[in-house]
Design an enzyme around this catalytic site. Structure first.
Site, PDB file in Angstrom:
ATOM      1  N   GLY A  77       0.826  -1.201   0.000  1.00 25.56           N
ATOM      2  CA  GLY A  77       0.000   0.000   0.000  1.00 25.56           C
ATOM      3  C   GLY A  77       0.856   1.245   0.000  1.00 25.56           C
ATOM      4  O   GLY A  77       2.079   1.161  -0.116  1.00 25.56           O
ATOM      5  N   HIS A  84      10.582  -2.676  -6.126  1.00 29.21           N
ATOM      6  CA  HIS A  84      11.722  -3.579  -5.978  1.00 29.21           C
ATOM      7  C   HIS A  84      12.112  -4.109  -7.351  1.00 29.21           C
ATOM      8  O   HIS A  84      11.344  -3.999  -8.311  1.00 29.21           O
ATOM      9  CB  HIS A  84      11.416  -4.724  -4.989  1.00 29.21           C
ATOM     10  CG  HIS A  84      10.210  -5.536  -5.327  1.00 29.21           C
ATOM     11  ND1 HIS A  84       9.212  -5.825  -4.420  1.00 29.21           N
ATOM     12  CD2 HIS A  84       9.812  -6.132  -6.487  1.00 29.21           C
ATOM     13  CE1 HIS A  84       8.274  -6.552  -4.993  1.00 29.21           C
ATOM     14  NE2 HIS A  84       8.614  -6.764  -6.251  1.00 29.21           N
ATOM     15  N   ASP A  95      13.814  -8.027 -13.565  1.00 23.49           N
ATOM     16  CA  ASP A  95      12.493  -7.375 -13.603  1.00 23.49           C
ATOM     17  C   ASP A  95      12.373  -6.300 -12.518  1.00 23.49           C
ATOM     18  O   ASP A  95      12.919  -6.442 -11.423  1.00 23.49           O
ATOM     19  CB  ASP A  95      11.377  -8.411 -13.435  1.00 23.49           C
ATOM     20  CG  ASP A  95      11.318  -9.370 -14.621  1.00 23.49           C
ATOM     21  OD1 ASP A  95      12.101  -9.185 -15.567  1.00 23.49           O
ATOM     22  OD2 ASP A  95      10.491 -10.294 -14.594  1.00 23.49           O
ATOM     23  N   HIS A 120      16.868   3.961  -9.767  1.00 21.10           N
ATOM     24  CA  HIS A 120      17.321   3.100  -8.665  1.00 21.10           C
ATOM     25  C   HIS A 120      17.014   1.627  -8.974  1.00 21.10           C
ATOM     26  O   HIS A 120      17.899   0.767  -8.914  1.00 21.10           O
ATOM     27  CB  HIS A 120      16.626   3.528  -7.370  1.00 21.10           C
ATOM     28  CG  HIS A 120      16.958   2.667  -6.184  1.00 21.10           C
ATOM     29  ND1 HIS A 120      17.850   3.045  -5.208  1.00 21.10           N
ATOM     30  CD2 HIS A 120      16.526   1.424  -5.828  1.00 21.10           C
ATOM     31  CE1 HIS A 120      17.949   2.088  -4.301  1.00 21.10           C
ATOM     32  NE2 HIS A 120      17.153   1.087  -4.662  1.00 21.10           N
ATOM     33  N   GLU A 121      15.762   1.350  -9.315  1.00 19.07           N
ATOM     34  CA  GLU A 121      15.379  -0.058  -9.529  1.00 19.07           C
ATOM     35  C   GLU A 121      16.110  -0.657 -10.728  1.00 19.07           C
ATOM     36  O   GLU A 121      16.500  -1.830 -10.699  1.00 19.07           O
ATOM     37  CB  GLU A 121      13.863  -0.177  -9.708  1.00 19.07           C
ATOM     38  CG  GLU A 121      13.043   0.263  -8.502  1.00 19.07           C
ATOM     39  CD  GLU A 121      13.463  -0.395  -7.186  1.00 19.07           C
ATOM     40  OE1 GLU A 121      13.907  -1.562  -7.206  1.00 19.07           O
ATOM     41  OE2 GLU A 121      13.365   0.270  -6.138  1.00 19.07           O
ATOM     42  N   HIS A 124      19.352  -2.003  -9.835  1.00 20.90           N
ATOM     43  CA  HIS A 124      19.288  -3.402  -9.370  1.00 20.90           C
ATOM     44  C   HIS A 124      19.198  -4.350 -10.569  1.00 20.90           C
ATOM     45  O   HIS A 124      19.836  -5.398 -10.587  1.00 20.90           O
ATOM     46  CB  HIS A 124      18.055  -3.615  -8.492  1.00 20.90           C
ATOM     47  CG  HIS A 124      18.110  -2.963  -7.146  1.00 20.90           C
ATOM     48  ND1 HIS A 124      19.225  -3.027  -6.330  1.00 20.90           N
ATOM     49  CD2 HIS A 124      17.175  -2.252  -6.449  1.00 20.90           C
ATOM     50  CE1 HIS A 124      18.971  -2.377  -5.198  1.00 20.90           C
ATOM     51  NE2 HIS A 124      17.742  -1.893  -5.246  1.00 20.90           N
ATOM     52  N   HIS A 130      22.346  -2.288  -2.813  1.00 19.02           N
ATOM     53  CA  HIS A 130      22.222  -0.972  -2.184  1.00 19.02           C
ATOM     54  C   HIS A 130      23.574  -0.390  -1.781  1.00 19.02           C
ATOM     55  O   HIS A 130      24.484  -1.105  -1.360  1.00 19.02           O
ATOM     56  CB  HIS A 130      21.311  -1.055  -0.962  1.00 19.02           C
ATOM     57  CG  HIS A 130      19.864  -1.075  -1.344  1.00 19.02           C
ATOM     58  ND1 HIS A 130      18.897  -1.702  -0.599  1.00 19.02           N
ATOM     59  CD2 HIS A 130      19.229  -0.549  -2.426  1.00 19.02           C
ATOM     60  CE1 HIS A 130      17.732  -1.554  -1.199  1.00 19.02           C
ATOM     61  NE2 HIS A 130      17.899  -0.870  -2.309  1.00 19.02           N
TER      62      HIS A 130
END
Lengths: 170, 77
Positions: A77, A84, A95, A120-121, A124, A130
């Site tokens: 929520g 992520h 993904d 940011h994602e 990854h 991080h």
């Protein structure tokens, strides 16, 4: 910066991506533009190119979802977890998922800046974990700093170039 | 879970939230009753964020835990 265990990375020079779902907070073309911009920020530093595909399976599948959405990490929520992404690899690897319950913006209004979160994602997705450097894009918390001249930090560039080398090495 | 002395000003809800946070981002085993395990994970989190490594759930640590963030853990599993 830090890398994921075993330092997974893409081995192909051209990485495909597909935007599979959108937020209702932004027009589709704006989401498309922001994803392209986020990827270009990374590709300017490393010898990787990104190619958008509209059908089928891409290396990096990007989408907005709420609650449980098919991986082990349901969204929670508004607030707290915003998004992520998975380290490079097959299947879910690479993904990037964004919580549809956040209010996403292009920076022109209050909310979560999608360019910041996407950059940011996608970091990854390329293999960066991080960073503990508060100036780094790969720092885990979402800040309220000056986003007008948003760019990768030196730490991010060092990290991504450790994985892929420099673009001008080609 | 027994609370350390310094935790008296921290509500039960805050401890639950902290344990959930550490479980998610620092692989804390919430089933263990070992307070040391919780303290170790708290210190790990505080080290990552450049906070004093007290192992205490202090206001600054709680503040960082409440910030919106990426769902990827901060440490390698």
């Amino acid at each position: 910066y830090s890398l994921f265990p075993s330092s997974p990375k893409w081995t192909s020079r051209v990485i495909t991506y597909r935007i599979v779902s959108y937020t209702s907070d932004l027009p589709h073309f704006v989401v498309d533009q922001i994803v392209a911009k986020a990827l270009s920020m990374w590709s300017e530093q490393i010898p990787l190119d990104f190619k958008r595909v509209r059908f089928g399976t891409a290396n990096i599948m990007i989408g907005f979802a709420r609650g449980a959405h098919g991986d082990q990490y349901p969204f929670d929520g508004p607030g707290n977890t915003l998004a992520h992404a998975f380290a490079p690899g097959p299947g879910l690897g690479g993904d990037a998922h964004f919580d549809k319950d956040e209010y996403w913006t292009d920076g022109s209004s209050l909310g979560i800046n999608f360019l910041v979160a996407a950059t940011h994602e996608l970091g990854h997705s390329l293999g960066l974990a991080h960073s503990s450097d508060p100036e780094a894009v790969m720092y885990p918390t979402y800040g309220n700093g000056d986003l007008l001249d948003f760019s990768l930090a030196e730490d991010d560039i060092k990290g991504i170039q450790r994985l892929y080398g420099k673009r001008n090495d080609l | 879970l027994p609370l350390p002395e310094e935790a008296k000003s921290v509500s039960e809800l805050q401890w639950d939230q902290a344990q959930h946070y550490l479980k998610r981002f620092y692989f804390h085993d919430t089933k263990t009753k070992d307070i040391n395990s919780l303290v170790i994970k708290l210190k790990e989190m505080q080290k990552f964020f450049g906070l004093p490594m007290t192992g205490e759930l202090n206001p600054h640590t709680i503040e960082i835990m409440k910030k919106p963030r990426c769902g990827v853990p901060d440490v390698a599993e």
